[in-house]
Design a protein around this motif. Structure first.
Motif, PDB file in Angstrom:
ATOM      1  N   ALA A   1       0.544  -1.186  -0.118  1.00  0.00           N
ATOM      2  CA  ALA A   1       0.056  -0.199   0.309  1.00  0.00           C
ATOM      3  C   ALA A   1       1.087   1.390  -0.335  1.00  0.00           C
ATOM      4  O   ALA A   1       0.754   2.396  -0.720  1.00  0.00           O
ATOM      5  N   LYS A   2       2.052   1.307   0.939  1.00  0.00           N
ATOM      6  CA  LYS A   2       3.145   2.675   0.925  1.00  0.00           C
ATOM      7  C   LYS A   2       3.158   2.403  -0.590  1.00  0.00           C
ATOM      8  O   LYS A   2       3.004   3.710  -0.874  1.00  0.00           O
ATOM      9  N   ALA A   3       3.820   1.660  -0.804  1.00  0.00           N
ATOM     10  CA  ALA A   3       4.267   1.664  -2.250  1.00  0.00           C
ATOM     11  C   ALA A   3       3.663   2.787  -3.851  1.00  0.00           C
ATOM     12  O   ALA A   3       4.189   2.753  -3.886  1.00  0.00           O
ATOM     13  N   TYR A   4       2.368   1.718  -3.338  1.00  0.00           N
ATOM     14  CA  TYR A   4       1.978   1.893  -4.544  1.00  0.00           C
ATOM     15  C   TYR A   4       1.270   3.592  -4.035  1.00  0.00           C
ATOM     16  O   TYR A   4       0.569   4.566  -5.239  1.00  0.00           O
ATOM     17  N   ILE A   5       1.130   3.762  -2.855  1.00  0.00           N
ATOM     18  CA  ILE A   5       0.654   6.045  -3.147  1.00  0.00           C
ATOM     19  C   ILE A   5       1.926   6.261  -2.836  1.00  0.00           C
ATOM     20  O   ILE A   5       1.475   7.256  -3.260  1.00  0.00           O
ATOM     21  N   GLU A   6       3.188   6.042  -3.015  1.00  0.00           N
ATOM     22  CA  GLU A   6       3.851   6.370  -3.537  1.00  0.00           C
ATOM     23  C   GLU A   6       4.162   7.066  -5.174  1.00  0.00           C
ATOM     24  O   GLU A   6       4.167   7.825  -5.213  1.00  0.00           O
ATOM     25  N   ARG A   7       3.492   5.357  -5.559  1.00  0.00           N
ATOM     26  CA  ARG A   7       3.628   5.455  -6.471  1.00  0.00           C
ATOM     27  C   ARG A   7       2.716   6.988  -7.321  1.00  0.00           C
ATOM     28  O   ARG A   7       2.475   7.563  -9.064  1.00  0.00           O
ATOM     29  N   ASN A   8       1.528   7.048  -7.439  1.00  0.00           N
ATOM     30  CA  ASN A   8       0.379   7.581  -6.851  1.00  0.00           C
ATOM     31  C   ASN A   8       0.204   9.345  -6.292  1.00  0.00           C
ATOM     32  O   ASN A   8      -1.451   9.816  -6.236  1.00  0.00           O
ATOM     33  N   LEU A   9       1.412   9.821  -5.705  1.00  0.00           N
ATOM     34  CA  LEU A   9       0.898  10.990  -5.058  1.00  0.00           C
ATOM     35  C   LEU A   9       0.751  12.368  -5.488  1.00  0.00           C
ATOM     36  O   LEU A   9       0.131  13.555  -5.618  1.00  0.00           O
ATOM     37  N   SER A  10       0.232  11.946  -7.371  1.00  0.00           N
ATOM     38  CA  SER A  10      -0.251  13.509  -7.987  1.00  0.00           C
ATOM     39  C   SER A  10      -2.182  12.772  -7.899  1.00  0.00           C
ATOM     40  O   SER A  10      -2.660  14.409  -8.804  1.00  0.00           O
ATOM     41  N   LYS A  11      -2.112  11.445  -7.102  1.00  0.00           N
ATOM     42  CA  LYS A  11      -3.559  11.654  -8.150  1.00  0.00           C
ATOM     43  C   LYS A  11      -4.336  11.445  -6.395  1.00  0.00           C
ATOM     44  O   LYS A  11      -3.811  11.980  -5.609  1.00  0.00           O
ATOM     45  N   GLU A  12      -5.823  11.512  -6.638  1.00  0.00           N
ATOM     46  CA  GLU A  12      -6.343  12.140  -5.388  1.00  0.00           C
ATOM     47  C   GLU A  12      -6.977  10.008  -5.460  1.00  0.00           C
ATOM     48  O   GLU A  12      -7.965   9.987  -5.507  1.00  0.00           O
ATOM     49  N   LEU A  13      -6.177  10.292  -5.060  1.00  0.00           N
ATOM     50  CA  LEU A  13      -5.789   8.680  -4.446  1.00  0.00           C
ATOM     51  C   LEU A  13      -7.064   8.203  -3.005  1.00  0.00           C
ATOM     52  O   LEU A  13      -6.622   8.644  -2.003  1.00  0.00           O
TER      53      LEU A  13
END
Length: 344
Positions: free
Chosen positions: A244-256
């Motif tokens: 989950a952390k890695a996925y958040i890191e890859r998508n910081l520019s998105k409204e995740l």
């Protein structure tokens, strides 16, 4: 300390046998006596002996019946039959009940002590061969648990092969092996469930394990457990929170959203929210904001980045909202933060 029980209805013979037995290993043997088979069984129930010496002809319960009862109830206790020449046919019958040694009256010091030494040595060898230490079992459990959790087929195969070789070299019997393999599998399921990440429904798998008789079947069960974890993760190899952390890191520019990440991991959103807080000490939302602001600080440290561009880069289309959040996190507005770095 080895306890040896002497069963004979003649007091003088009992005392003589006791003395000869104790002389075999004076510091390592304790003797006790019984007058007949009934008395012997009562003493065996209260204090299990290492070896049993018994006469054949005795009142109430003779040696023949005692040997039969011993085979049924205490088959692992070696028996030495002591009898007269005329009782040889009875002695032969006793041998069919698992009697290890036969001594003819009158017994000799060498005969008694030789029987004791032989049986104690045999028991020690059997104990060494058949003993599976708790620490060894726990090591196998830990290695299998790690291999399953990290989806490492090779680790599973290597550990099972080590268990196989250990059982072969120590002459572990079928019953012990089956018990070991079943206990290992049950503990593996328990440990995985104790992580409180996935709840594994393994009733069918454990039912099969209770009937397994070979290492191949055990490996199939372990592989089945790993397949369940792989399915829960949707093929992801890492632990859920790390993923989950890695996925958040890859998508910081998105409204995740939390729901999106939970779905990616194959977890219930409510459960994932609780798990994330438990494992990181932060809520999902706070962690995502923190990582966005930490990235924003890095970008603001590069003078060529416009503040509005930084805002978009970390997922804030609303520039005033970004400014407000950044100040709340750092104590500075983005422009004030640049000033502290000497960037005008």
């Amino acid at each position: 300390m080895h306890r040896i029980l002497v069963v004979d209805d003649e007091p003088m013979i009992r005392k003589g046998l006791e003395k000869l037995i104790q002389q075999a290993e004076p510091s390592n043997i304790h003797t006790d006596t019984a007058e007949n088979g009934v008395d012997a069984l009562e003493k065996i129930r209260s204090s299990r002996p290492t070896i049993l010496f018994t006469d054949i002809r005795m009142p109430r319960m003779d040696g023949l019946e005692l040997c039969q009862r011993m085979q049924e109830q205490y088959g692992d206790i070696p028996i030495v039959v002591v009898s007269g020449y005329g009782d040889f046919e009875y002695a032969q019958k006793c041998m069919s009940y698992g009697v290890k040694e036969y001594l003819l009256k009158p017994v000799t010091k060498a005969g008694v002590q030789g029987a004791v030494s032989k049986l104690l040595a045999s028991l020690a060898a059997d104990s060494e061969r058949a003993y599976i230490s708790l620490s060894q079992s726990e090591q196998w459990l830990e290695r299998l648990d790690e291999a399953i959790w990290h989806l490492k087929d090779e680790g599973i195969r290597e550990t099972i092969e080590e268990i196989r070789l250990y059982c072969s070299s120590r002459r572990i019997d079928d019953r012990q092996r089956e018990q070991l393999l079943h206990e290992l599998l049950a503990k593996l399921v328990k440990q995985i469930n104790q992580r409180d990440i996935y709840k594994m429904d393994c009733d069918e798998l454990l039912a099969e394990a209770s009937r397994q008789t070979s290492f191949d079947e055990f490996e199939q069960s372990v592989q089945g457990l790993m397949k369940l974890i792989r399915a829960k993760r949707k093929g992801l190899a890492r632990e859920p929170i790390e993923e989950a952390k890695a996925y958040i890191e890859r998508n910081l520019s998105k409204e995740l959203s939390l729901e999106e990440v939970a779905d990616m991991l194959g977890l219930n959103a409510s459960y994932f929210s609780q798990l994330f807080k438990q494992m990181t000490g932060e809520t999902f939302v706070h962690y995502r904001i923190k990582r966005r602001m930490e990235l924003a600080k890095k970008l603001l440290a590069a003078a060529h980045h416009k503040i509005t561009d930084v805002s978009y880069e970390v997922g804030y289309a609303d520039h005033p909202h970004f400014t407000k959040t950044f100040k709340k996190f750092t104590g500075y507005t983005p422009s004030e933060y640049r000033t502290t770095l000497g960037i005008e």
